[in-house]
Design a protein around this motif. Structure first.
Motif, PDB file in Angstrom:
ATOM      1  N   ASN A  89       5.011   1.529  -9.748  1.00 33.77           N
ATOM      2  CA  ASN A  89       4.089   0.828 -10.623  1.00 33.77           C
ATOM      3  C   ASN A  89       4.099  -0.687 -10.448  1.00 33.77           C
ATOM      4  O   ASN A  89       3.120  -1.347 -10.760  1.00 33.77           O
ATOM      5  CB  ASN A  89       4.419   1.143 -12.093  1.00 33.77           C
ATOM      6  CG  ASN A  89       3.453   0.488 -13.043  1.00 33.77           C
ATOM      7  OD1 ASN A  89       2.254   0.719 -12.977  1.00 33.77           O
ATOM      8  ND2 ASN A  89       3.967  -0.361 -13.924  1.00 33.77           N
ATOM      9  N   TRP A 108      -3.598  -3.734  -8.263  1.00 33.43           N
ATOM     10  CA  TRP A 108      -3.777  -3.574  -6.806  1.00 33.43           C
ATOM     11  C   TRP A 108      -4.953  -2.638  -6.541  1.00 33.43           C
ATOM     12  O   TRP A 108      -5.801  -2.902  -5.708  1.00 33.43           O
ATOM     13  CB  TRP A 108      -2.492  -3.029  -6.213  1.00 33.43           C
ATOM     14  CG  TRP A 108      -2.469  -2.999  -4.727  1.00 33.43           C
ATOM     15  CD1 TRP A 108      -2.754  -1.923  -3.919  1.00 33.43           C
ATOM     16  CD2 TRP A 108      -2.133  -4.064  -3.834  1.00 33.43           C
ATOM     17  NE1 TRP A 108      -2.609  -2.259  -2.592  1.00 33.43           N
ATOM     18  CE2 TRP A 108      -2.217  -3.570  -2.514  1.00 33.43           C
ATOM     19  CE3 TRP A 108      -1.755  -5.391  -4.022  1.00 33.43           C
ATOM     20  CZ2 TRP A 108      -1.958  -4.361  -1.399  1.00 33.43           C
ATOM     21  CZ3 TRP A 108      -1.485  -6.169  -2.913  1.00 33.43           C
ATOM     22  CH2 TRP A 108      -1.591  -5.648  -1.622  1.00 33.43           C
ATOM     23  N   ARG A 109      -5.016  -1.538  -7.283  1.00 22.00           N
ATOM     24  CA  ARG A 109      -6.066  -0.544  -7.054  1.00 22.00           C
ATOM     25  C   ARG A 109      -7.465  -1.065  -7.399  1.00 22.00           C
ATOM     26  O   ARG A 109      -8.424  -0.708  -6.763  1.00 22.00           O
ATOM     27  CB  ARG A 109      -5.768   0.727  -7.845  1.00 22.00           C
ATOM     28  CG  ARG A 109      -4.704   1.587  -7.191  1.00 22.00           C
ATOM     29  CD  ARG A 109      -4.666   2.973  -7.799  1.00 22.00           C
ATOM     30  NE  ARG A 109      -3.905   3.053  -9.026  1.00 22.00           N
ATOM     31  CZ  ARG A 109      -2.591   3.160  -9.088  1.00 22.00           C
ATOM     32  NH1 ARG A 109      -1.886   3.207  -8.002  1.00 22.00           N
ATOM     33  NH2 ARG A 109      -1.987   3.235 -10.241  1.00 22.00           N
ATOM     34  N   ILE A 110      -7.559  -1.873  -8.461  1.00 18.88           N
ATOM     35  CA  ILE A 110      -8.884  -2.346  -8.833  1.00 18.88           C
ATOM     36  C   ILE A 110      -9.323  -3.511  -7.964  1.00 18.88           C
ATOM     37  O   ILE A 110     -10.458  -3.965  -8.092  1.00 18.88           O
ATOM     38  CB  ILE A 110      -8.973  -2.728 -10.336  1.00 18.88           C
ATOM     39  CG1 ILE A 110      -8.037  -3.886 -10.668  1.00 18.88           C
ATOM     40  CG2 ILE A 110      -8.722  -1.525 -11.221  1.00 18.88           C
ATOM     41  CD1 ILE A 110      -8.255  -4.460 -12.057  1.00 18.88           C
ATOM     42  N   ALA A 137       0.427  -1.675  -9.975  1.00 16.33           N
ATOM     43  CA  ALA A 137      -0.398  -0.709  -9.246  1.00 16.33           C
ATOM     44  C   ALA A 137      -1.843  -0.752  -9.735  1.00 16.33           C
ATOM     45  O   ALA A 137      -2.774  -0.729  -8.931  1.00 16.33           O
ATOM     46  CB  ALA A 137       0.178   0.701  -9.389  1.00 16.33           C
ATOM     47  N   GLN A 138      -2.055  -0.843 -11.029  1.00 18.41           N
ATOM     48  CA  GLN A 138      -3.420  -0.847 -11.565  1.00 18.41           C
ATOM     49  C   GLN A 138      -4.204  -2.062 -11.084  1.00 18.41           C
ATOM     50  O   GLN A 138      -5.387  -1.968 -10.799  1.00 18.41           O
ATOM     51  CB  GLN A 138      -3.395  -0.797 -13.094  1.00 18.41           C
ATOM     52  CG  GLN A 138      -2.811  -2.049 -13.733  1.00 18.41           C
ATOM     53  CD  GLN A 138      -2.569  -1.885 -15.224  1.00 18.41           C
ATOM     54  OE1 GLN A 138      -2.357  -0.792 -15.718  1.00 18.41           O
ATOM     55  NE2 GLN A 138      -2.608  -3.005 -15.939  1.00 18.41           N
ATOM     56  N   GLU A 167       0.835  -1.208   0.000  1.00 22.41           N
ATOM     57  CA  GLU A 167       0.000   0.000   0.000  1.00 22.41           C
ATOM     58  C   GLU A 167       0.871   1.259   0.000  1.00 22.41           C
ATOM     59  O   GLU A 167       0.602   2.218  -0.728  1.00 22.41           O
ATOM     60  CB  GLU A 167      -0.925   0.010   1.220  1.00 22.41           C
ATOM     61  CG  GLU A 167      -2.050  -0.992   1.165  1.00 22.41           C
ATOM     62  CD  GLU A 167      -3.181  -0.576   0.227  1.00 22.41           C
ATOM     63  OE1 GLU A 167      -3.286   0.614  -0.110  1.00 22.41           O
ATOM     64  OE2 GLU A 167      -3.955  -1.473  -0.161  1.00 22.41           O
ATOM     65  N   PHE A 185       2.707   1.662  -3.515  1.00 20.53           N
ATOM     66  CA  PHE A 185       1.834   2.146  -4.579  1.00 20.53           C
ATOM     67  C   PHE A 185       1.228   3.510  -4.259  1.00 20.53           C
ATOM     68  O   PHE A 185       1.006   4.316  -5.157  1.00 20.53           O
ATOM     69  CB  PHE A 185       0.719   1.144  -4.879  1.00 20.53           C
ATOM     70  CG  PHE A 185       1.183  -0.091  -5.591  1.00 20.53           C
ATOM     71  CD1 PHE A 185       2.214  -0.047  -6.522  1.00 20.53           C
ATOM     72  CD2 PHE A 185       0.582  -1.304  -5.348  1.00 20.53           C
ATOM     73  CE1 PHE A 185       2.638  -1.185  -7.190  1.00 20.53           C
ATOM     74  CE2 PHE A 185       0.986  -2.452  -6.012  1.00 20.53           C
ATOM     75  CZ  PHE A 185       2.014  -2.395  -6.935  1.00 20.53           C
ATOM     76  N   GLY A 186       0.973   3.782  -2.995  1.00 26.88           N
ATOM     77  CA  GLY A 186       0.366   5.050  -2.604  1.00 26.88           C
ATOM     78  C   GLY A 186       1.382   6.168  -2.480  1.00 26.88           C
ATOM     79  O   GLY A 186       1.495   7.028  -3.361  1.00 26.88           O
ATOM     80  N   GLN A 236       4.338   5.979  -5.181  1.00 25.66           N
ATOM     81  CA  GLN A 236       3.832   6.045  -6.557  1.00 25.66           C
ATOM     82  C   GLN A 236       4.596   5.142  -7.527  1.00 25.66           C
ATOM     83  O   GLN A 236       4.817   5.505  -8.685  1.00 25.66           O
ATOM     84  CB  GLN A 236       3.853   7.498  -7.055  1.00 25.66           C
ATOM     85  CG  GLN A 236       2.880   8.421  -6.329  1.00 25.66           C
ATOM     86  CD  GLN A 236       1.435   8.051  -6.637  1.00 25.66           C
ATOM     87  OE1 GLN A 236       1.005   8.135  -7.778  1.00 25.66           O
ATOM     88  NE2 GLN A 236       0.693   7.626  -5.636  1.00 25.66           N
TER      89      GLN A 236
END
Length: 185
Positions: free
Chosen positions: A127, A178-180, A175-176, A118, A121-122, A125
């Motif tokens: 990827n 993880w976020r979804i 990251a994409q 977290e 990725f947060g 930033q």
């Protein structure tokens, strides 16, 4: 001092030199357990060696190339988690970790790893995050599998472990993804 409360029982604290003796004692009590998968255990012969590691970790942090944290469970040092290095040009990193035997089976590493991902990725930033584990190290491999990392392949004879080469399973998450929430947290 940096610290992060993972939950009521688990705290991540920046791996500072003041933990050298405590970390060495945990490693020393868990030699047989840790040695099965970690190549540095035999070379950790006193607290001076853990101090060198912690000093190196602080230089890594100062160079903005990653960090290491001590994992505390109910106030006791249970293990370590951190970034091997950060590849800023490609916005990626890899995570390494170890846990003392008496702390296994409590979800400490899965929760700690989730918190680090977290943060990566947060706040950082980045990827991509990678985790490598010995192919036969089921406990270590279970961490990225529980967190929804994709098994991307096996690197044959990736690491010399005392008297033999071992293969590494390579896991990655973007990251994409993880976020979804393409995995079960």
């Amino acid at each position: 001092m940096f610290y992060y409360e993972v939950d009521d029982d688990i705290q991540l604290r920046l791996a500072e030199v003041k933990y050298a003796v405590q970390m060495y004692e945990v490693i020393d009590r868990n030699r047989a357990h840790l040695r099965e998968w970690l190549p540095w255990v035999d070379n950790t012969i006193n607290a001076g060696y853990t101090q060198l590691f912690l000093e190196s970790s602080m230089r890594q942090l100062a160079a903005n190339s990653g960090f290491n944290c001590c994992i505390f469970y109910r106030g006791s040092l249970a293990g370590c988690i951190g970034l091997h290095s950060v590849d800023w040009a490609n916005r990626k990193t890899s995570i390494g970790y170890w846990l003392a035997e008496g702390f296994e089976g409590k979800g400490l590493m899965t929760k700690s790893c989730r918190a680090v991902v977290e943060y990566v990725f947060g706040d950082m930033q980045l990827n991509r995050v990678e985790i490598r584990a010995g192919v036969l190290n089921r406990k270590s491999r279970a961490i990225p599998e529980r967190l929804g990392f994709a098994l991307e392949g096996v690197i044959r004879q990736s690491e010399w472990l005392y008297d033999r080469y071992i293969d590494h399973a390579v896991y990655g998450v973007l990251a994409q993804d993880w976020r979804i929430g393409a995995w079960n947290r």
